[in-house]
Write a protein that holds these residues in place. Structure first.
Motif, PDB file in Angstrom:
ATOM      1  N   LYS A 136      35.002  43.006  40.128  1.00 42.41           N
ATOM      2  CA  LYS A 136      36.288  42.626  40.704  1.00 42.41           C
ATOM      3  C   LYS A 136      36.184  41.256  41.360  1.00 42.41           C
ATOM      4  O   LYS A 136      35.280  40.999  42.153  1.00 42.41           O
ATOM      5  N   GLN A 137      37.118  40.355  41.016  1.00 41.30           N
ATOM      6  CA  GLN A 137      37.162  39.021  41.617  1.00 41.30           C
ATOM      7  C   GLN A 137      38.383  38.919  42.525  1.00 41.30           C
ATOM      8  O   GLN A 137      39.433  39.503  42.245  1.00 41.30           O
ATOM      9  N   LEU A 138      38.237  38.159  43.602  1.00 41.03           N
ATOM     10  CA  LEU A 138      39.288  38.060  44.620  1.00 41.03           C
ATOM     11  C   LEU A 138      39.896  36.663  44.664  1.00 41.03           C
ATOM     12  O   LEU A 138      39.195  35.659  44.562  1.00 41.03           O
TER      13      LEU A 138
ATOM     14  N   VAL B 174      45.202  43.671  49.894  1.00 33.32           N
ATOM     15  CA  VAL B 174      45.672  43.816  48.513  1.00 33.32           C
ATOM     16  C   VAL B 174      47.027  44.518  48.497  1.00 33.32           C
ATOM     17  O   VAL B 174      47.972  44.065  47.823  1.00 33.32           O
TER      18      VAL B 174
ATOM     19  N   THR C  52      33.352  37.320  43.848  1.00 32.47           N
ATOM     20  CA  THR C  52      33.224  38.752  43.593  1.00 32.47           C
ATOM     21  C   THR C  52      33.035  39.492  44.919  1.00 32.47           C
ATOM     22  O   THR C  52      32.627  38.894  45.923  1.00 32.47           O
ATOM     23  N   VAL C  53      33.321  40.768  44.895  1.00 37.12           N
ATOM     24  CA  VAL C  53      33.145  41.575  46.099  1.00 37.12           C
ATOM     25  C   VAL C  53      31.675  41.575  46.514  1.00 37.12           C
ATOM     26  O   VAL C  53      31.360  41.455  47.703  1.00 37.12           O
TER      27      VAL C  53
ATOM     28  N   THR D  45      43.493  40.799  42.978  1.00 34.23           N
ATOM     29  CA  THR D  45      42.216  41.169  42.363  1.00 34.23           C
ATOM     30  C   THR D  45      42.351  41.100  40.856  1.00 34.23           C
ATOM     31  O   THR D  45      43.389  41.473  40.292  1.00 34.23           O
TER      32      THR D  45
END
Length: 198
Positions: A131-133, A114, A91-92, A121
């Motif tokens: 938000k997951q990366l 991105v 996560t951020v 994301t």
């Protein structure tokens, strides 16, 4: 990343290569633990360790910088790619915590990654606001391109010592890490092939 040398291992001041020595030091240094060394000798070793860490960090950073600049990117881009690859779904907020930075510090580089298709994301399945990366395949390739010279530098160091020396080196580094950082080491080493993708 360079640490204090394990017993019986020294570093040539000119070549930087590590070499084993069969000689047993006289006095307290012959004990099995460096904590038994005289304070003046330990102070010199700690200073040497700090100097070597600092200079190696500069060198490793420069290895990546030379390739990052060709993509109009910097070290923050590299760090985002690194964590998105080795801890897919980070996560951020977790990324901010491990890097020790504020949101505004990663916003521009994250947006660029991105927009250019290096980072994907996704909304968390448990909380759509989170938000997951993830690294895309394009991101994986960029990470490998940027990290290549760093890997080569580390490989050169490994090639100059024995497996036992290397094991001692890892033990020293682990002992210097705080518990939360050791957990990150475990997580980051679960995936060791930058060509893998999500």
């Amino acid at each position: 990343m360079t640490a204090l040398q394990p017993a019986g291992v020294g570093v040539d001041a000119y070549t930087g290569r590590m070499a084993t020595s069969r000689k047993t030091p006289a006095g307290p240094s012959s004990a099995g633990n460096t904590a038994d060394l005289p304070s003046a000798q330990m102070k010199k070793l700690v200073h040497k360790g700090l100097v070597m860490h600092f200079m190696l960090q500069l060198s490793i950073g420069e290895d990546a910088d030379a390739r990052l600049i060709t993509r109009s990117m910097g070290r923050v881009h590299h760090r985002i790619l690194y964590f998105a690859h080795f801890t897919p779904g980070i996560t951020v907020s977790a990324l901010l915590a491990v890097l020790g930075v504020k949101h505004q510090n990663i916003q521009p580089p994250l947006r660029q990654l991105v927009q250019e298709g290096y980072i994907l994301t996704r909304a968390s399945e448990t909380d759509g606001r989170v938000k997951q990366l993830y690294c895309s395949r394009k991101g994986d390739k960029l990470l490998e391109f940027v990290s290549g010279p760093q890997r080569e530098r580390i490989q050169r160091g490994y090639d100059s010592v024995t497996p036992a020396d290397l094991d001692s080196y890892f033990k020293v580094m682990a002992a210097m890490l705080d518990v939360d950082r050791r957990e990150w080491v475990r997580r980051l080493t679960e995936l060791d092939d930058p060509s893998e993708s999500v």
